[in-house]
Write an enzyme that holds these catalytic residues in place. Sequence first.
Site, PDB file in Angstrom:
ATOM      1  N   GLY A  52       0.853  -1.184   0.000  1.00 26.83           N
ATOM      2  CA  GLY A  52       0.000   0.000   0.000  1.00 26.83           C
ATOM      3  C   GLY A  52       0.884   1.226   0.000  1.00 26.83           C
ATOM      4  O   GLY A  52       2.055   1.137   0.366  1.00 26.83           O
ATOM      5  N   TYR A  80       3.931  -3.090   2.625  1.00 21.34           N
ATOM      6  CA  TYR A  80       3.149  -2.494   3.714  1.00 21.34           C
ATOM      7  C   TYR A  80       2.571  -3.589   4.617  1.00 21.34           C
ATOM      8  O   TYR A  80       2.582  -3.484   5.851  1.00 21.34           O
ATOM      9  CB  TYR A  80       2.013  -1.645   3.125  1.00 21.34           C
ATOM     10  CG  TYR A  80       1.123  -0.999   4.169  1.00 21.34           C
ATOM     11  CD1 TYR A  80       1.404   0.271   4.659  1.00 21.34           C
ATOM     12  CD2 TYR A  80       0.008  -1.673   4.678  1.00 21.34           C
ATOM     13  CE1 TYR A  80       0.591   0.856   5.622  1.00 21.34           C
ATOM     14  CE2 TYR A  80      -0.804  -1.099   5.647  1.00 21.34           C
ATOM     15  CZ  TYR A  80      -0.506   0.166   6.107  1.00 21.34           C
ATOM     16  OH  TYR A  80      -1.308   0.744   7.060  1.00 21.34           O
ATOM     17  N   HIS A 166       8.384  -7.175  -3.556  1.00 20.21           N
ATOM     18  CA  HIS A 166       7.133  -7.559  -4.218  1.00 20.21           C
ATOM     19  C   HIS A 166       7.318  -8.802  -5.087  1.00 20.21           C
ATOM     20  O   HIS A 166       7.761  -8.685  -6.225  1.00 20.21           O
ATOM     21  CB  HIS A 166       6.649  -6.417  -5.111  1.00 20.21           C
ATOM     22  CG  HIS A 166       6.147  -5.240  -4.340  1.00 20.21           C
ATOM     23  ND1 HIS A 166       4.841  -5.122  -3.943  1.00 20.21           N
ATOM     24  CD2 HIS A 166       6.781  -4.136  -3.875  1.00 20.21           C
ATOM     25  CE1 HIS A 166       4.682  -3.996  -3.277  1.00 20.21           C
ATOM     26  NE2 HIS A 166       5.842  -3.377  -3.211  1.00 20.21           N
ATOM     27  N   GLU A 168       5.064 -10.335  -6.560  1.00 23.19           N
ATOM     28  CA  GLU A 168       4.025 -10.380  -7.599  1.00 23.19           C
ATOM     29  C   GLU A 168       4.427  -9.681  -8.889  1.00 23.19           C
ATOM     30  O   GLU A 168       3.801  -9.889  -9.921  1.00 23.19           O
ATOM     31  CB  GLU A 168       2.710  -9.784  -7.068  1.00 23.19           C
ATOM     32  CG  GLU A 168       2.688  -8.279  -6.812  1.00 23.19           C
ATOM     33  CD  GLU A 168       3.264  -7.876  -5.445  1.00 23.19           C
ATOM     34  OE1 GLU A 168       4.029  -8.673  -4.873  1.00 23.19           O
ATOM     35  OE2 GLU A 168       2.959  -6.770  -4.977  1.00 23.19           O
ATOM     36  N   ASP A 223     -14.307  -8.301 -23.573  1.00 18.29           N
ATOM     37  CA  ASP A 223     -15.029  -8.761 -22.378  1.00 18.29           C
ATOM     38  C   ASP A 223     -16.512  -9.008 -22.646  1.00 18.29           C
ATOM     39  O   ASP A 223     -17.036 -10.074 -22.338  1.00 18.29           O
ATOM     40  CB  ASP A 223     -14.914  -7.742 -21.233  1.00 18.29           C
ATOM     41  CG  ASP A 223     -13.474  -7.401 -20.921  1.00 18.29           C
ATOM     42  OD1 ASP A 223     -12.597  -8.196 -21.293  1.00 18.29           O
ATOM     43  OD2 ASP A 223     -13.236  -6.338 -20.316  1.00 18.29           O
TER      44      ASP A 223
END
Length: 589
Positions: A52, A80, A166, A168, A223
Site C-alpha cells: 500500500g 506495507y 514484491h 508479484e 469482455d
Amino acid sequence: MHEKVVVLDFGGQYAHLIANRIRRLGVYSEIQDAEMPADQLKSYKGIILSGGPQSVYDKDSPKCDPAIFNLGVPVLGICYGHQLMQQLLGGKVVPGKTKEYGLSALRIKQPVGIFRKTPSSIKAWMSHGDTVEAPAGGFEEIAATDDCKNSALMDPKRRFFGLQFHPEVTHTEHGMDIFDQFLAICKVTRDWSIEQFIEEEIKSIKKKIGDKKVFLLVSGGVDSSVCFALLEKALGKKRVYGLCVDHGLMRKDEAGQVKKYLAQAGFENLHVVDKSEEFLSALTGKIDPEEKRTIIGDLFWKVKEDEAERLELNPDEWIMGQGTIYPDTIETGGTKHASKIKTHHNRVDLMQEMINAGKVIEPIAQLYKDEVRELGEKLGLPHAMVWRHPFPGPGLGVRILCSGEEKTVEFKSGSDYHILPIKSVGVQGDFRTYRHPALLMASAKEDNERTATDLVNSNPDINRAVTLVGGNFEGKAAKASVKKCFVTSERVRILQTADDIVTRVLHEMDLYGAVWQFPVVLAPLSFNGAGGESIILRPVESIDAMSASAAKLPWEFYEKVSAEILKDDRVSAVLLDVTNKPPGTIEWE
Ligand code: XMP
C-alpha cells in the site's frame, strides 16, 4: 465451493497482481477490504496482506483486524503488509529516510518456508520506505539485501511470512515459486481453472436466470463479447439478446467485425443499432473526461431502456447482463482503500442501483483479462477476436481530447522540454491526476523512458511526456496552440482513420502481438501555427493494465505510420507517448 486465498487490499495497485498470480497457480483468490473482520475471513485457507502507498505510521493508514493472526491460517505480508504484521505483532518498524524503488540483490539465508524452491540469490523488486528494525517474537530473518535487513521474515510455528519486496511483479525473480510455496504451506486445494469455471458458471447462470432471459449490451470489446458467448452457451440463442449500441465512437467497422466473429463461432443473436448521432450530440460542449464518461454511460443506459421498450421486453422476464470483469469493479473504488481512479462505465449510478437490486447478471465479474481471453478461446471464439487489444467501453470518446479555449504558448528556447497547453489523466501515488503533458525536445528515435520518468517525478505540473515523431510544419517546434473543439463526427473519422492505419501497420509488420494495447489519441494541438490537430500514439506493454510501460517498437514502424497519418491534412503532428503507468495512465482520459 472452492478453497480460497484472500488478498487484503491496503490500497496498492498491485493487490490485483497478487490475486491473479495465485489464480495462475490454480487457487481461487479474491480481494477483500483491509479491515474485514477476522470472523469473516475464517473460511480462507491463506491470507495475504498487500502492499500500500502509506506508511504504517500515517495517521489514517489502513489496519487489518489483529484477530486474523489468531485464526491459525498462514499469513503472507507484502511490503506495507509485512510492516503492518510486524507492527501489530510487536516488532519494531522504523520510518525510512528515503523512499526509493528498484531491483536489489536478495540473499536467501535459509532455503526454508516460502523460499524452498528459490536459489540462494535472486533479484527482487524492493520498495524501501519503512523497514523492520526488530522482528516480532517468533520471527526469524530468512533473507536480506545489502541495504535492508529483515527483507524476509518467517515465524515457522504460526506459518507467518513477511516480505519487504514484491514477489508479484515480474521483475522479481522466482516470485511465482515464492507464491507456490506459500500455497503449499496453506495446504489449499488447487482446483481453479477456466474449464472448471465454465462448468460452474454455466450452472450458476442457469440457476440465477431460471426461466427468464438476458438482455446484454455488447460494446465491441473482448469482455462483453466473451460474456455474450458464455451466456448464449448457457441459455441458448433464444434466451439471450445481445445488443451492440454503435455509439459512433467505435473503431472503424468494429460493430460489423464483432458480429462476424461471433457468428463464426456459432453465437448469433447479436443486433447492432446505430445511435451515433445521439451520443455525439450529448457530448457537444463537454471537455472533462469524467463528465464524458458519465454521459456515455448514462446514455448507454437510456438507449438500452428505449430498445427494451421497442422490443417490448417485459421487465419481469428479462435480466440485464454486463461483461464487467474483476478489475472494473475495483478500479471504481470497489474496495475502500483502492482510490477512485475513474468511474467505470459499468458502474455508473443507475447501473449500480440495478446491481444492488439483483437485476443484473455479470457472469465474468470474477475474471481477470487473461482469464477472459482463455475463456473466449475455450468457447471457440476466433483467436483474432480474443486477442484483439482491449478497447474501453466509452471507446474513442475518451481518446478525443476537447478544449474550451484557444491558446498559444511560445516555447522558451534552449529548454529540453516544453509544457503543452492540453491536459490528460494520469495516476500518481494511487491518485488520479489531470495535468499537462510535456513535449521532450530529444529525438523520438532515442530511448526517452528515463528522461520521461525523471521529468514527471520532478515536475508537479506534468504527468506524461511525449516526443515528436513527425509533423507538417516548418522548423523545430517553437510554439504550441490549442484550439476550441469538442467531439464531432468529423473528429471521430479523423481518429478512426489514424487508428486504422496503426492497426493495419502493426499487423503488416507483425507487431500486433508485441503490444498489449495501443490507444491512438486525437488532440486539438498544433505547432508553429500549422493548424489542424495532433495524433498521439500510445503503445504499451502490460500484463493486466494495472501498470504498464511504454512499448518500444522499431523506428520504421513509427515512420511509416506517421507518414500515412500525415497524409490527412487535418493532422499536422504525430506524437509518441513515452510515459509508463504510473505516472501516466494507458488512456489519455
Ligand atoms: P487506464 O487508462 O486507467 O486504463 O490506464 C486501464 C485499462 O482500462 C481501460 N479503460 C476502460 N475500459 N471503460 C472500459 O471498459 C472505461 O471507462 C475505461 N477506461 C479505461 C483502458 O483501455 C485500459 O485497458
